[in-house]
Design an enzyme around this catalytic site. Structure first.
Site, PDB file in Angstrom:
ATOM      1  N   ARG A 160       3.896  70.378  13.913  1.00 22.90           N
ATOM      2  CA  ARG A 160       3.368  69.472  15.116  1.00 22.90           C
ATOM      3  C   ARG A 160       1.830  69.394  14.965  1.00 22.90           C
ATOM      4  O   ARG A 160       1.273  68.278  15.217  1.00 22.90           O
ATOM      5  CB  ARG A 160       4.011  69.936  16.532  1.00 22.90           C
ATOM      6  CG  ARG A 160       3.640  68.949  17.556  1.00 22.90           C
ATOM      7  CD  ARG A 160       4.198  69.446  19.021  1.00 22.90           C
ATOM      8  NE  ARG A 160       3.593  70.759  19.377  1.00 22.90           N
ATOM      9  CZ  ARG A 160       4.177  71.523  20.396  1.00 22.90           C
ATOM     10  NH1 ARG A 160       5.104  70.853  21.260  1.00 22.90           N
ATOM     11  NH2 ARG A 160       3.541  72.557  20.952  1.00 22.90           N
TER      12      ARG A 160
ATOM     13  N   LYS B  16      -0.693  66.697  20.514  1.00 26.11           N
ATOM     14  CA  LYS B  16      -1.549  67.675  21.328  1.00 26.11           C
ATOM     15  C   LYS B  16      -2.721  67.733  21.065  1.00 26.11           C
ATOM     16  O   LYS B  16      -3.374  68.543  20.641  1.00 26.11           O
ATOM     17  CB  LYS B  16      -0.941  69.145  20.842  1.00 26.11           C
ATOM     18  CG  LYS B  16      -0.348  69.764  22.409  1.00 26.11           C
ATOM     19  CD  LYS B  16       0.254  71.135  21.895  1.00 26.11           C
ATOM     20  CE  LYS B  16       0.351  72.090  23.231  1.00 26.11           C
ATOM     21  NZ  LYS B  16       1.089  71.549  24.244  1.00 26.11           N
TER      22      LYS B  16
ATOM     23  N   GLU C  12       6.690  62.615  31.234  1.00 31.19           N
ATOM     24  CA  GLU C  12       6.698  64.095  31.643  1.00 31.19           C
ATOM     25  C   GLU C  12       5.414  64.421  32.574  1.00 31.19           C
ATOM     26  O   GLU C  12       5.022  63.623  33.392  1.00 31.19           O
ATOM     27  CB  GLU C  12       6.441  64.633  30.174  1.00 31.19           C
ATOM     28  CG  GLU C  12       4.963  64.311  29.558  1.00 31.19           C
ATOM     29  CD  GLU C  12       4.805  65.138  28.280  1.00 31.19           C
ATOM     30  OE1 GLU C  12       5.145  66.365  28.140  1.00 31.19           O
ATOM     31  OE2 GLU C  12       4.181  64.419  27.433  1.00 31.19           O
TER      32      GLU C  12
HETATM   33  C1  LIG Z   1       2.350  71.686  24.828  1.00 33.17           C
HETATM   34  C2  LIG Z   1       2.999  70.443  25.954  1.00 33.17           C
HETATM   35  C3  LIG Z   1       4.262  70.675  26.069  1.00 33.17           C
HETATM   36  C4  LIG Z   1       5.378  71.578  26.023  1.00 33.17           C
HETATM   37  O1  LIG Z   1       5.581  71.822  24.597  1.00 33.17           O
HETATM   38  P1  LIG Z   1       6.020  73.498  23.968  1.00 33.17           P
HETATM   39  O2  LIG Z   1       6.028  73.283  22.658  1.00 33.17           O
HETATM   40  O3  LIG Z   1       7.427  73.470  24.647  1.00 33.17           O
HETATM   41  O4  LIG Z   1       5.244  74.547  24.606  1.00 33.17           O
HETATM   42  C5  LIG Z   1       4.797  69.555  26.943  1.00 33.17           C
HETATM   43  N1  LIG Z   1       3.804  68.482  27.331  1.00 33.17           N
HETATM   44  C6  LIG Z   1       2.846  68.438  26.842  1.00 33.17           C
HETATM   45  C7  LIG Z   1       1.828  67.113  27.250  1.00 33.17           C
HETATM   46  C8  LIG Z   1       2.035  69.512  26.146  1.00 33.17           C
HETATM   47  O5  LIG Z   1       1.121  69.362  25.688  1.00 33.17           O
END
Ligand SMILES: *Cc1c(COP(=O)(O)O)cnc(C)c1O
Length: 340
Positions: A82, A184, A220
């Site tokens: 990722r 991210k 989300e």
């Molecule tokens: C990091 C993150 C998540 C959760 O991802 P995980 O891999 O399950 O920790 C969900 N939404 C956003 C916007 C994130 O930055």
């Protein structure tokens, strides 16, 4: 391994400096070998690309002790890939994925005294991140980068059980279609700060973001994906190009299908259907699953039948199964648990 003298049950989610961190520098088109160092500070140009144009990204994962005393990390290969996707979108150099996982392991090993004991509910949260470090004043990607990983012990996300939270539908957008919502990037968080401060001021724990183009579909929250349970026991999760592909959510989907024999649907979720779901939860590394009890939509509450006292039965089963796998109480799928 002698553990540090820390009150593991009461440390909360904050930064605690550990002994060693990993640092690698990218210069002249290549990454150096990298090393574990003691210095927890960063020195860069006042004009570094990260400071002027926010060229930075990160990952988050946890190390913890299993029931039988092994120190492990959960699916780090998915974090590595990722971050590679994120770097490509931000014109940053990819840190090779195999070396990425090795570096995470080195940081855990070097700070093993900070890995909280099994049963404490605490974990060693790991933060790999990268930023453009050389001076850039015209808008363009940096030529030099630093990749770092530190660990910080964090307390149990829920003290005394997971209490459902009250969230609101946000009037701010998180991510544009064809934007950066699926990676991210630090910038996604910078622009969410006002929305979360405003939500907290008004008594809500989180923001539910809808799709920016039509404001009709569920996306989300600022840092966690949604999962819903239908009245007939199906797991439904939003599909969109502008949500972050949560590793926890992908793991929950697998657990639902292969361990609990549930039907799962990853599809667009209309906000108008939310009132008909039986259970609602948020998922991410930190909390695994946090139950949502109520959603405020511009003054009108949507209340889930599971109420505000405890996690609904289906989410609880998913939570127990996934955390059971993580902690070594339930057999894990191949490759999920990586031993240090
Ligand atoms: C990091 C993150 C998540 C959760 O991802 P995980 O891999 O399950 O920790 C969900 N939404 C956003 C916007 C994130 O930055």
């Amino acid at each position: 391994m002698e553990k540090k003298d820390i009150d593991w049950g009461n440390i909360g989610f904050g930064y605690i400096k550990t002994d060693k961190r990993f640092v690698s520098n990218f210069k002249d088109g290549k990454w150096d070998e990298g090393a574990l160092i003691d210095d927890d500070t960063v020195t860069i140009s006042e004009c570094a690309c990260v400071l002027q144009y926010a060229q930075t990204c990160f990952e988050g994962l946890k190390a913890y002790e299993t029931e039988d005393g092994r120190t492990v990390i959960f699916r780090p290969d998915l974090n590595a890939s990722r971050m590679a996707d994120t770097c490509k979108r931000l014109e940053m150099p990819v840190f090779p994925e195999d070396k990425w996982v090795e570096a995470v392991k080195k940081v855990v090993k070097a700070n093993e005294a900070f890995v909280p004991p099994y049963g404490s509910g605490a974990t060693l949260y790991l933060r790999p991140y990268m930023f453009g470090s050389n001076a850039v004043i015209g808008v363009k990607p940096a030529e030099e980068y630093q990749f770092r990983i530190f660990g910080t012990p964090v307390g149990p996300y829920f003290k005394g059980g997971a209490k459902p939270i009250y969230i609101r539908v946000s009037d701010f957008d998180r991510a544009a279609p064809h934007g950066t919502g699926h990676i991210k990037a630090g910038l996604n968080y910078a622009m969410s700060l006002h929305a979360i401060v405003d939500a907290h001021d008004k008594g809500f724990a989180e923001n539910m973001y809808l799709d920016a183009a039509t404001r009709t579909k569920v996306e989300e929250t600022g840092g966690a994906n949604f999962i819903f349970i239908t009245k007939d026991g199906k797991l439904v999760t939003p599909k969109s190009n502008s949500i972050l592909p949560s590793i926890t959510r992908r793991s929950i989907l697998y657990v639902a299908e292969h361990y609990l024999d549930m039907e799962v649907e990853e599809r667009e979720v209309e906000f108008s259907e939310v009132k008909d779901f039986a259970e609602c939860g948020l998922c991410g590394t930190a909390a695994v699953i946090s139950p949502v009890g109520k959603i405020n939509d511009h003054g009108t509450d949507i209340e889930f039948p599971t109420g505000m006292d405890e996690m609904g039965p289906t989410l609880k089963k998913l939570y127990d199964t996934l955390t059971g796998i993580q902690m070594g109480r339930i057999e894990a799928p191949e490759g999920w648990i990586v031993e240090i």
